[in-house]
Design an enzyme around this catalytic site. Structure first.
Site, PDB file in Angstrom:
ATOM      1  N   ASP A   1      18.251   9.770  18.613  1.00 28.10           N
ATOM      2  CA  ASP A   1      17.030   9.886  19.411  1.00 28.10           C
ATOM      3  C   ASP A   1      16.131   8.691  19.108  1.00 28.10           C
ATOM      4  OD1 ASP A   1      15.270  12.872  20.339  1.00 28.10           O
ATOM      5  OD2 ASP A   1      14.714  10.802  20.741  1.00 28.10           O
TER       6      ASP A   1
ATOM      7  N   ASP B   1      16.425   8.469  26.425  1.00 26.15           N
ATOM      8  CA  ASP B   1      16.214   8.033  25.035  1.00 26.15           C
ATOM      9  C   ASP B   1      17.024   8.822  24.003  1.00 26.15           C
ATOM     10  OD1 ASP B   1      14.912  10.422  25.092  1.00 26.15           O
ATOM     11  OD2 ASP B   1      13.034   9.693  24.251  1.00 26.15           O
ATOM     12  N   GLU B   2      18.067   9.509  24.428  1.00 31.88           N
ATOM     13  CA  GLU B   2      18.872  10.231  23.440  1.00 31.88           C
ATOM     14  C   GLU B   2      20.325  10.358  23.868  1.00 31.88           C
ATOM     15  OE1 GLU B   2      17.750  14.390  23.043  1.00 31.88           O
ATOM     16  OE2 GLU B   2      16.752  14.295  24.973  1.00 31.88           O
TER      17      GLU B   2
END
Length: 385
Positions: A12, A106-107
């Site tokens: 993350d 974003d992960e």
DNA sequence: TCTGGGGTCCTAGGACCC
DNA sequence: TCTGGGGTCCTAGGACCC
């Protein structure tokens, strides 16, 4: 019993949007920064940890954020760039993990099951290496967790941010989860949290100690999932075949609008952009969606399913217009309009159109699309505007 | 402090068909 | 005589996520 447990990592990126802005403008490093909508009606989409110290959180109205932290530096984000970096990072990780799932911008999840020997039986060491590589190659801080399933790894990164690293050993899942607050479980939002607290479930341990049936009685079918999560079970299969199922565009106006013609003009612009994006995918949508939010925040949605899938501005707008005129009943100013397209099928040339006139229209739309690509989305609009 | 924009998934009721 | 059950599609709204 644990011999077939998997090794699933969750990576993350820490305050991703802010981190990208700091690459572009290093003077933002070390300062309270928020990426988000500017103006009265904006909200925070990413806040630096310096800003979080003041209580600034994502999804918070910008006005409130500025009250909490007057020295907050607000930056309007550039989503296209974030997407590109995200894609690059995904490809980078594919060189290290046999299976990678992009979970959001974003992960991502990575499955290292069966790779233990390849990495000298030192997956924790590999996690440290990857974290350092993300910093070195991308200048991005990130948090990584490794455990036996996706949900524990995700909860774990959430607890260790920023720049954290954690390994939850096989067999210790329940112990790791026990002291954590129920709100860290993905899927527990404001409603579910309130409901659980009402019955004095505050930590995951409280859920572990309860009967499965009790949780199910409070939360219905969702309860089963929450109970399983609490006792350390969860999905350990990465989903790599993701395909988007809808394309939409919505806009909150600087000031509320009551004028019908102005509203229709806005709907046409939204329709144009949705159809343009649908064509870029080479898709056609069958169901047209309208979203309408009044100034008192009450929100309604309306759908209509067409006989044939389409990505033609005119056809979609005709549908949008007809459901809008039926739906816009309150004599009340409007703050948001949205248009969407779902139920996609591939747009094949032979099914694209039967009539010559339609062919001509498609040629025009293609030409418009080319110009847009060259000069930007606002460069050209078709007739109705 | 009044609340963005992009999504996903689920539920429940109704229409319609056999 | 007002009555079954299964299946599928459509619609509206809500909770949730980043």
């Amino acid at each position: 019993m644990d011999y077939h447990k998997k090794f699933i990592a969750h990576l993350d990126l820490d305050c991703f949007f802010v981190s990208v802005e700091r690459i572009k403008d290093p003077s933002l490093i070390g300062k309270p920064v928020a990426v988000g909508g500017v103006g009265r009606r904006g909200v925070v989409s990413s806040a630096s940890y310096e800003a979080r110290k003041f209580g600034v959180r994502s999804a918070m109205p910008m006005g409130q954020a500025l009250d909490l932290c007057p020295q907050l530096i607000v930056v309007r984000g550039s989503h296209g760039e974030y997407g590109k970096i995200s894609k690059r990072l995904y490809k980078f990780m594919c060189d290290y993990a046999p299976i990678v799932q992009q979970a959001s911008i974003d992960e991502m999840y990575m499955d290292f099951t069966g790779c233990e020997k390849l990495y000298n039986n030192d997956l924790p060491g590999l996690m440290r290496t990857l974290q350092a590589l993300v910093k070195k190659e991308f200048s991005l801080p990130c948090t990584i967790a490794l455990s036996s399933n996706k949900i524990i790894s995700k909860i774990a990164t959430g607890c260790m941010k920023p720049e954290g690293l954690i390994i939850v050993e096989h067999g210790l899942e329940k112990d790791f989860l026990a002291p954590l607050d129920i709100a860290v479980i993905p899927g527990v939002g404001t409603k579910t949290e309130k409901e659980l607290r009402k019955y004095n479930f505050n930590t995951i341990r409280d859920i572990q100690k309860a009967k499965k049936e009790t949780i199910e009685a409070i939360l219905g079918d969702h309860g089963r999932y929450f109970y399983r999560t609490a006792i350390g079970l969860g999905n350990d299969v990465l989903d790599v075949g993701w395909k988007r199922k809808s394309i939409s565009n919505e806009n909150t106006f600087m000031e509320n609008i009551s004028d019908r013609n102005e509203l229709l003009k806005n709907l046409f612009e939204l329709t144009e952009s949705v159809c343009y994006n649908t064509r870029r995918y080479g898709w056609k949508g069958k169901t047209v969606k309208l979203k309408l939010r009044y100034s008192d925040f009450s929100t309604i949605t309306r759908n209509i399913t067409l006989k044939e899938p389409t990505n033609d501005d005119r056809i979609v707008f005709d549908a949008v217009k007809s459901i809008f005129l039926k739906a816009y009943t309150r004599k009340f100013p409007i703050r948001l309009l949205g248009v969407g397209l779902t139920q996609f099928s591939e747009s094949k040339d032979e099914t694209m159109s039967i009539f010559a006139e339609d062919e001509k229209r498609m040629q025009i739309l293609n030409a418009v699309d080319k110009l847009r690509k060259k000069f930007g989305d606002d460069a050209i609009h078709t007739g109705k505007l």
